[in-house]
Design a protein around this motif. Structure first.
Motif, PDB file in Angstrom:
ATOM      1  N   TYR A 158      40.724  28.695  34.350  1.00  0.00           N
ATOM      2  CA  TYR A 158      40.930  30.132  34.561  1.00  0.00           C
ATOM      3  C   TYR A 158      41.196  30.451  36.032  1.00  0.00           C
ATOM      4  O   TYR A 158      42.011  31.334  36.346  1.00  0.00           O
ATOM      5  N   ILE A 213      34.169  34.857  29.418  1.00  0.00           N
ATOM      6  CA  ILE A 213      35.521  34.698  28.880  1.00  0.00           C
ATOM      7  C   ILE A 213      35.745  33.287  28.332  1.00  0.00           C
ATOM      8  O   ILE A 213      36.557  33.084  27.427  1.00  0.00           O
ATOM      9  N   ASP A 222      33.515  31.610  26.607  1.00  0.00           N
ATOM     10  CA  ASP A 222      33.053  31.813  25.224  1.00  0.00           C
ATOM     11  C   ASP A 222      32.884  30.478  24.486  1.00  0.00           C
ATOM     12  O   ASP A 222      33.405  30.289  23.387  1.00  0.00           O
ATOM     13  N   HIS A 246      31.665  36.178  20.096  1.00  0.00           N
ATOM     14  CA  HIS A 246      33.045  36.362  20.544  1.00  0.00           C
ATOM     15  C   HIS A 246      33.461  37.830  20.460  1.00  0.00           C
ATOM     16  O   HIS A 246      34.096  38.365  21.385  1.00  0.00           O
ATOM     17  N   LYS A 247      33.112  38.469  19.370  1.00  0.00           N
ATOM     18  CA  LYS A 247      33.461  39.876  19.181  1.00  0.00           C
ATOM     19  C   LYS A 247      32.851  40.746  20.280  1.00  0.00           C
ATOM     20  O   LYS A 247      33.524  41.602  20.877  1.00  0.00           O
ATOM     21  N   HIS A 262      31.806  39.750  23.277  1.00  0.00           N
ATOM     22  CA  HIS A 262      32.328  39.381  24.603  1.00  0.00           C
ATOM     23  C   HIS A 262      33.747  39.894  24.851  1.00  0.00           C
ATOM     24  O   HIS A 262      34.221  39.845  25.990  1.00  0.00           O
ATOM     25  N   HIS A 263      34.418  40.350  23.797  1.00  0.00           N
ATOM     26  CA  HIS A 263      35.780  40.873  23.952  1.00  0.00           C
ATOM     27  C   HIS A 263      35.877  42.309  23.434  1.00  0.00           C
ATOM     28  O   HIS A 263      36.954  42.765  23.054  1.00  0.00           O
ATOM     29  N   ASP A 264      34.763  42.997  23.458  1.00  0.00           N
ATOM     30  CA  ASP A 264      34.700  44.366  22.944  1.00  0.00           C
ATOM     31  C   ASP A 264      34.920  45.357  24.090  1.00  0.00           C
ATOM     32  O   ASP A 264      34.142  45.392  25.048  1.00  0.00           O
ATOM     33  N   LYS A 303      37.984  45.176  31.016  1.00  0.00           N
ATOM     34  CA  LYS A 303      39.126  44.303  30.758  1.00  0.00           C
ATOM     35  C   LYS A 303      38.645  43.100  29.949  1.00  0.00           C
ATOM     36  O   LYS A 303      38.458  42.004  30.486  1.00  0.00           O
ATOM     37  N   PRO A 304      38.432  43.302  28.655  1.00  0.00           N
ATOM     38  CA  PRO A 304      37.755  42.283  27.846  1.00  0.00           C
ATOM     39  C   PRO A 304      38.483  40.955  27.718  1.00  0.00           C
ATOM     40  O   PRO A 304      37.847  39.926  27.512  1.00  0.00           O
ATOM     41  N   ASP A 305      39.811  40.970  27.839  1.00  0.00           N
ATOM     42  CA  ASP A 305      40.574  39.738  27.640  1.00  0.00           C
ATOM     43  C   ASP A 305      41.066  39.120  28.942  1.00  0.00           C
ATOM     44  O   ASP A 305      41.940  38.255  28.946  1.00  0.00           O
ATOM     45  N   GLU A 306      40.499  39.567  30.052  1.00  0.00           N
ATOM     46  CA  GLU A 306      40.870  39.026  31.355  1.00  0.00           C
ATOM     47  C   GLU A 306      39.630  38.569  32.111  1.00  0.00           C
ATOM     48  O   GLU A 306      38.520  39.033  31.843  1.00  0.00           O
TER      49      GLU A 306
END
Length: 377
Positions: free
Chosen positions: A199, A246, A248, A280-281, A283-285, A291-294
Motif C-alpha cells: 500500500y 485496509i 483486513d 470487512h463490512k 472496516h469499509h463502512d 474514505k473507507p476504500d483508501e
C-alpha cells in the motif's frame, strides 16, 4: 482461558511490552539482518525483489527468541523448516474449515481430502522439535525462585513446579502453546507488513509524509527509531492503524453461538445459531470511515493528535475476547516498518499499477509481488 490468554500475555509483558526490553532488542537484531538480506537480494536497490518470506522469517524469529531465549540466523534450516510447517498448517486449516459447518463429512470422506492427515504429520514434526527444546530447558532450569525466567518456556516450567498450579500447566500444553504462539505470533504480523509495503508503494505521498515525520525526530535520519519514539510520531502511528484496517487480513471474526434464544436490534437469533462477525463490512463502512476504500491516516487523527481507538475498528476483536497479542503486533509493526522506511523507499516496479490482489485463506495475504527498494542513503 488463563492458559491461552492471561498467562502468555503476562509473561510477554514481563519480558518486554514496556519500554526498552528484551523484545525490542530481539526486534532490532532481526531488522538489522533483514535489511542486510534485502540489500543483498536487491543488489543494493538496483533490482526488484520479492520480500514475503524474508519478512516472515524475521518476524517469527522474534517470537522464537521470546519463547526459547535463543536467536537463530534467518537462514537457519531448522527455523525455516518450522516456519514452513506452520504456514502449511495454516493453509490446510482453510481446507478443513468446511468441517465446522458440515462435520458429518469426516465420517463419509477420507481425512486426506481435508488435509487433516498432512496436518497431523506436520504437527508431529513440530511438537517433536519443541519437545527437544523443552527438555533442554528442563535440564538447565534454575532452582532459585527469585531468579527471573529468561524466556517463556522457563516461565511455564516454573509455573508447572508450583504445588497450586492449574491442571492445564503440563508439558503437552506447553508444546501446543509454543506452536500456537509461534504461528499466531508471526503470520498475521508478517502478512500485515507485506500489505503495508504494497500500500505504501501505491500511495507514495503518504509514504513520503511518514518518512518526513521519522526524519524530523531523528535529525535527518541520523539515528535509528526506537519504541520510545512512538508518542512523538502521531502521523506514523495513524498510518499503521489505517494500514491494519485496509489490509483486513481477517475479514471475518471467530464464530460464536448464543447459549440461549436472543434478540439483537430486532433480529431473532435462536440458540445454537452460528454468528459470524463481518469485520470487512465494518472496516469499509462510510458510516465510520471518511474514505473507507483508501489508505487515509487522517481517520486516526484529531487536530494532528493520534487517537488510537475507533468505533469502526475490529481487527483485534473487542471486549474480553480481544486478541491478547495486539500490543506485541503493534510493537512489531511499528519497529519493522519504521526502520525499513528509514532505510528504503518502496516503489512499484514498471508496469505494476498497484492493484490490490489477495489469496484466500484463514489469513488473507497479498499475492506475491515484486517491489523496488530505493535506498535513502
Amino acid at each position: 482461558m488463563e492458559l491461552k490468554l492471561i498467562f502468555p500475555y503476562s509473561q510477554f509483558k514481563k519480558l518486554g511490552l514496556n519500554g526498552k526490553s528484551k523484545m525490542e532488542n530481539h526486534m532490532a537484531d532481526e531488522i538489522d539482518q533483514l535489511i542486510e538480506n534485502l540489500e543483498e537480494a536487491s543488489d543494493l536497490g538496483t533490482k526488484p525483489v520479492e520480500i514475503g518470506f524474508k519478512i516472515n522469517v524475521a518476524i517469527v524469529n522474534v517470537m522464537w527468541a521470546m519463547l526459547t531465549g535463543e536467536r537463530k540466523s534467518q537462514d537457519d534450516p531448522t527455523l525455516i523448516g518450522l516456519l514452513k510447517a506452520v504456514n502449511r498448517c495454516i493453509e490446510l486449516a482453510t481446507t478443513s474449515g468446511i468441517l465446522l459447518f458440515m462435520p458429518f463429512l469426516i465420517k463419509i470422506l477420507p481425512e486426506c481430502i481435508f488435509g487433516i492427515t498432512e496436518m497431523r504429520k506436520l504437527m508431529k514434526k513440530t511438537y517433536g522439535y519443541l519437545q527437544k527444546v523443552i527438555q533442554e530447558h528442563k535440564e538447565n532450569l534454575l532452582e532459585s525462585e527469585e531468579e527471573e525466567p529468561k524466556d517463556f518456556i522457563d516461565a511455564f516450567l516454573k509455573e508447572m513446579k508450583k504445588p497450586e498450579k492449574h491442571e492445564s500447566f503440563n508439558e503437552f500444553q506447553l508444546q501446543v502453546l509454543c506452536s500456537e504462539l509461534f504461528g499466531a505470533g508471526g503470520e498475521p504480523t508478517s502478512v500485515t507488513l507485506k500489505w503495508a509495503i504494497r500500500y505504501l508503494a501505491k500511495y507514495p505521498n503518504i509514504q513520503k509524509k511518514a518518512q518526513e515525520e521519522l526524519d524530523s525526530i531523528t535529525h535527518g535520519n541520523s539515528r535509528k527509531i526506537s519504541l520510545s519514539d512512538r508518542q512523538n510520531l502521531p502521523y506514523f502511528q495513524a498510518m499503521i492503524m489505517d494500514l491494519i484496517r485496509i489490509s483486513d487480513i481477517h475479514p471475518i471474526g471467530v464464530l460464536h453461538s448464543p447459549s440461549q434464544d436472543t434478540q439483537i436490534e430486532g433480529y431473532w437469533v435462536p440458540k445454537g445459531t452460528f454468528v459470524i462477525p463481518n469485520f470487512h463490512k465494518v472496516h469499509h463502512d462510510p458510516q465510520y470511515w471518511e474514505k473507507p476504500d483508501e489508505l487515509y491516516p487522517e481517520h486516526w487523527l484529531n487536530h494532528g493528535e493520534f487517537v488510537g481507538k475507533h468505533e469502526g475498528f475490529l481487527s483485534f476483536g473487542t471486549g474480553k475476547r480481544r486478541c491478547p497479542g495486539h500490543d506485541i503486533a503493534l510493537m512489531e509493526l511499528f519497529m519493522f516498518l519504521s526502520r525499513l522506511m528509514q532505510r528504503f523507499t518502496f516503489a512499484l516496479v514498471p508496469g505494476d499499477e498497484g492493484q490490490v490482489e489477495s489469496t484466500a485463506g484463514c489469513v488473507v495475504s497479498p499475492k506475491p509481488y515484486m517491489i523496488n527498494l530505493i535506498s535513502r542513503h
